[in-house]
Design an enzyme around this catalytic site. Structure first.
Site, PDB file in Angstrom:
ATOM      1  N   SER A   1      57.674  52.940 -69.217  1.00  0.00           N
ATOM      2  CA  SER A   1      57.621  52.240 -67.935  1.00  0.00           C
ATOM      3  C   SER A   1      59.023  51.883 -67.469  1.00  0.00           C
ATOM      4  CB  SER A   1      56.821  50.955 -68.140  1.00  0.00           C
ATOM      5  OG  SER A   1      56.983  50.105 -67.040  1.00  0.00           O
TER       6      SER A   1
ATOM      7  N   TYR B   1      55.003  42.986 -73.079  1.00  0.00           N
ATOM      8  CA  TYR B   1      54.539  44.328 -72.692  1.00  0.00           C
ATOM      9  C   TYR B   1      55.729  45.300 -72.633  1.00  0.00           C
ATOM     10  CZ  TYR B   1      53.362  48.228 -69.645  1.00  0.00           C
ATOM     11  OH  TYR B   1      53.234  49.484 -69.123  1.00  0.00           O
TER      12      TYR B   1
ATOM     13  N   LYS C   1      56.948  48.702 -75.083  1.00  0.00           N
ATOM     14  CA  LYS C   1      57.332  50.057 -74.633  1.00  0.00           C
ATOM     15  C   LYS C   1      58.719  50.422 -75.187  1.00  0.00           C
ATOM     16  CE  LYS C   1      53.700  51.072 -72.251  1.00  0.00           C
ATOM     17  NZ  LYS C   1      52.778  52.098 -72.752  1.00  0.00           N
TER      18      LYS C   1
HETATM   19  P1  NAD Z   1      44.657  51.961 -67.982  1.00  0.00           P
HETATM   20  O1  NAD Z   1      44.406  50.645 -68.609  1.00  0.00           O
HETATM   21  O2  NAD Z   1      43.881  52.341 -66.789  1.00  0.00           O
HETATM   22  O3  NAD Z   1      44.471  53.117 -69.086  1.00  0.00           O
HETATM   23  C1  NAD Z   1      44.753  52.923 -70.441  1.00  0.00           C
HETATM   24  C2  NAD Z   1      43.554  53.468 -71.218  1.00  0.00           C
HETATM   25  O4  NAD Z   1      43.794  53.304 -72.621  1.00  0.00           O
HETATM   26  C3  NAD Z   1      42.252  52.735 -70.903  1.00  0.00           C
HETATM   27  O5  NAD Z   1      41.245  53.692 -70.656  1.00  0.00           O
HETATM   28  C4  NAD Z   1      41.967  51.927 -72.174  1.00  0.00           C
HETATM   29  O6  NAD Z   1      40.572  51.764 -72.369  1.00  0.00           O
HETATM   30  C5  NAD Z   1      42.608  52.803 -73.225  1.00  0.00           C
HETATM   31  N1  NAD Z   1      43.009  52.102 -74.445  1.00  0.00           N
HETATM   32  C6  NAD Z   1      43.743  50.972 -74.557  1.00  0.00           C
HETATM   33  N2  NAD Z   1      43.934  50.679 -75.857  1.00  0.00           N
HETATM   34  C7  NAD Z   1      43.311  51.643 -76.591  1.00  0.00           C
HETATM   35  C8  NAD Z   1      43.144  51.906 -77.968  1.00  0.00           C
HETATM   36  N3  NAD Z   1      43.637  51.077 -78.888  1.00  0.00           N
HETATM   37  N4  NAD Z   1      42.462  53.003 -78.340  1.00  0.00           N
HETATM   38  C9  NAD Z   1      41.942  53.857 -77.436  1.00  0.00           C
HETATM   39  N5  NAD Z   1      42.064  53.663 -76.101  1.00  0.00           N
HETATM   40  C10 NAD Z   1      42.729  52.560 -75.692  1.00  0.00           C
HETATM   41  O7  NAD Z   1      46.212  52.034 -67.709  1.00  0.00           O
HETATM   42  P2  NAD Z   1      47.065  53.136 -66.904  1.00  0.00           P
HETATM   43  O8  NAD Z   1      47.549  52.485 -65.663  1.00  0.00           O
HETATM   44  O9  NAD Z   1      46.327  54.405 -66.823  1.00  0.00           O
HETATM   45  O10 NAD Z   1      48.307  53.271 -67.881  1.00  0.00           O
HETATM   46  C11 NAD Z   1      48.401  54.297 -68.862  1.00  0.00           C
HETATM   47  C12 NAD Z   1      49.657  54.077 -69.661  1.00  0.00           C
HETATM   48  O11 NAD Z   1      50.777  54.083 -68.770  1.00  0.00           O
HETATM   49  C13 NAD Z   1      49.704  52.750 -70.409  1.00  0.00           C
HETATM   50  O12 NAD Z   1      50.311  52.957 -71.658  1.00  0.00           O
HETATM   51  C14 NAD Z   1      50.575  51.882 -69.521  1.00  0.00           C
HETATM   52  O13 NAD Z   1      51.256  50.895 -70.249  1.00  0.00           O
HETATM   53  C15 NAD Z   1      51.550  52.907 -68.951  1.00  0.00           C
HETATM   54  N6  NAD Z   1      52.130  52.504 -67.653  1.00  0.00           N
HETATM   55  C16 NAD Z   1      51.290  52.165 -66.612  1.00  0.00           C
HETATM   56  C17 NAD Z   1      51.851  51.766 -65.399  1.00  0.00           C
HETATM   57  C18 NAD Z   1      50.968  51.350 -64.237  1.00  0.00           C
HETATM   58  O14 NAD Z   1      51.480  50.702 -63.316  1.00  0.00           O
HETATM   59  N7  NAD Z   1      49.694  51.718 -64.191  1.00  0.00           N
HETATM   60  C19 NAD Z   1      53.243  51.731 -65.241  1.00  0.00           C
HETATM   61  C20 NAD Z   1      54.054  52.099 -66.307  1.00  0.00           C
HETATM   62  C21 NAD Z   1      53.474  52.485 -67.517  1.00  0.00           C
END
Ligand code: NAD
Ligand code: UDP
Length: 359
Positions: free
Chosen positions: A124, A148, A152
């Site tokens: 991120s 958080y 990362k």
């Molecule tokens: P999201 O919460 O929609 O998706 C994450 C998925 O991982 C969910 O389906 C959740 O059920 C699953 N999950 C969480 N812990 C788990 C575990 N221990 N075992 C199996 N599944 C698990 O989030 P997103 O927005 O799709 O983000 C995806 C990734 O990108 C994350 O790692 C997040 O930190 C990173 N990210 C997101 C953003 C954003 O703004 N959306 C920005 C930067 C980074």
């Protein structure tokens, strides 16, 4: 190629699974649905017309994860599974460190054991903390300001150590800016549980009448109109970035770090104006205090991804708002019911048809 996608039912994961299937890959999803709903997986199948295997499992379950690697010929992993709410991470840091760091450690150990050494990791832009200048390049100093972000940053460092210990690894670390928007079909999109923390999901709910008004966090930043500036990127462009990152690690070893952003910054008021134009409604808002920990402006220098991955964004802010709105209007049918039924299905489930459940 056969790709394991952790967190594939989530917001960015689901859009990436669509692009993986559309580009001819086999996909295996592992998700514990802690922040998502299996309905998104059926919708992926509807969009692509393709089937894939789903494991309802936490990546913290080492035995379960090993079985997935034993039963499938996995060639690469795209690792989205993680918790992402900054505020919650401040209140419950251990939950974040266990899920995001221990989860990744277990995944990497299992990958190493089964000789799968190609990994794309979701990082991120938050790892830059307060950026020293704008736009932000990959070689800028890193400084996470909450648990958080630290989870990362720590994983990024662990992945560097892993490669230094074994030069067979090939790892792409993708630093996302602000993903918004949804698939153009309106079938998948961001589905936050409870009141959204992020700007776009909040605005869409205000426009839909589910929330009364938006509170703009701060009107006195040194930006064009005093409100915070971010680099909003369409989630489908972001998903495409993963396909390019995967191609890159197929043919190279090492750790490759890329910003995935557009390179342009938009203020909160600009986003409100664009969304109002899209949905034809007024978004009521008030300007309040700054949110603790927010930076005034944050946008990417995306040139490294352009030159090394041959990737750049295609979709502008109007399309992002229009697709978010279409998703808000189409989204919610059947969601709750499916989650309950899915919990009782055999593991893994070969995702063919939702009718199997509902009959
Ligand atoms: P999201 O919460 O929609 O998706 C994450 C998925 O991982 C969910 O389906 C959740 O059920 C699953 N999950 C969480 N812990 C788990 C575990 N221990 N075992 C199996 N599944 C698990 O989030 P997103 O927005 O799709 O983000 C995806 C990734 O990108 C994350 O790692 C997040 O930190 C990173 N990210 C997101 C953003 C954003 O703004 N959306 C920005 C930067 C980074
Ligand atoms: N923001 C806001 N009101 C909200 C949510 C967000 O004014 O209810 C602002 C926030 O201060 C930031 C921008 O919108 O300037 C994007 O916030 P978001 O939480 O979506 O992303 P992040 O701050 O993590 O980049």
């Amino acid at each position: 190629m056969s790709v394991l996608v952790t967190g594939g039912a989530g917001y960015i994961g689901s859009h990436t699974v669509v692009e993986l299937l559309n580009t001819g890959n086999d996909v295996i999803v592992v998700d514990n649905f802690s922040n998502s709903n299996p309905e998104s997986l059926f919708r992926i199948s509807e969009i692509t017309g393709k089937d894939f295997k789903v494991y309802n499992l936490s990546i913290l379950d080492r035995e379960g994860l090993e079985k997935i690697f034993l039963d499938n010929n996995i060639q690469a992993v795209i690792h989205f599974a993680g918790l992402k709410a900054v505020g919650e991470s401040v209140e419950q840091p251990l939950k974040y460190y266990i899920n995001n760091i221990s989860g990744t450690l277990i995944l990497c150990e299992v990958m190493q054991k089964y000789e799968v050494k190609k990994l794309v990791f979701s990082s991120s832009a938050t790892v830059y903390g307060l950026p020293k200048a704008l736009p932000i390049s990959e070689d800028f100093p890193l400084n996470a300001t909450n648990p958080y972000g630290r989870s990362k940053l720590i994983v990024e460092e662990i992945l560097e150590d892993l490669f230094n210990s074994d030069k067979e690894w090939s790892i792409s670390i993708l630093r996302y800016f602000n993903p918004i928007g949804a698939h153009e079909s309106g079938k998948i999109g961001e589905d936050p549980i409870g009141v959204p923390n992020n700007l776009l999901p909040f605005i869409t709910k205000v426009a839909a009448g589910e929330l009364k008004e938006l509170k703009v966090f701060g009107g006195d930043y040194p930006t064009k109109d005093g409100t915070g500036v971010r680099d909003y990127i369409h989630v489908v462009d972001l998903a495409m970035g993963h396909i390019k990152a995967l191609e890159k690690i197929l043919f190279t070893k090492g750790v490759h770090i890329y910003n995935l952003g557009t390179g342009s910054g938009y203020s909160v008021l600009q986003i409100i104006a664009s969304f109002e134009k899209t949905c034809g409604k007024t978004i009521p808002y008030t300007i309040g205090e700054r949110r603790p920990g927010d930076v005034s402006a944050c946008y990417a220098n995306p040139l490294k991804a352009k030159s090394e991955l041959n990737w750049s964004t295609m979709r502008g802010i109007e399309e992002m708002c229009a697709d978010s709105w279409r998703w808000q209007l189409n989204s919610k049918k059947d969601y709750k019911k499916i989650k309950t039924i899915f919990a009782e299905m055999e593991n893994p489930y070969l995702l063919k048809s939702k009718r199997d459940f509902l009959l």
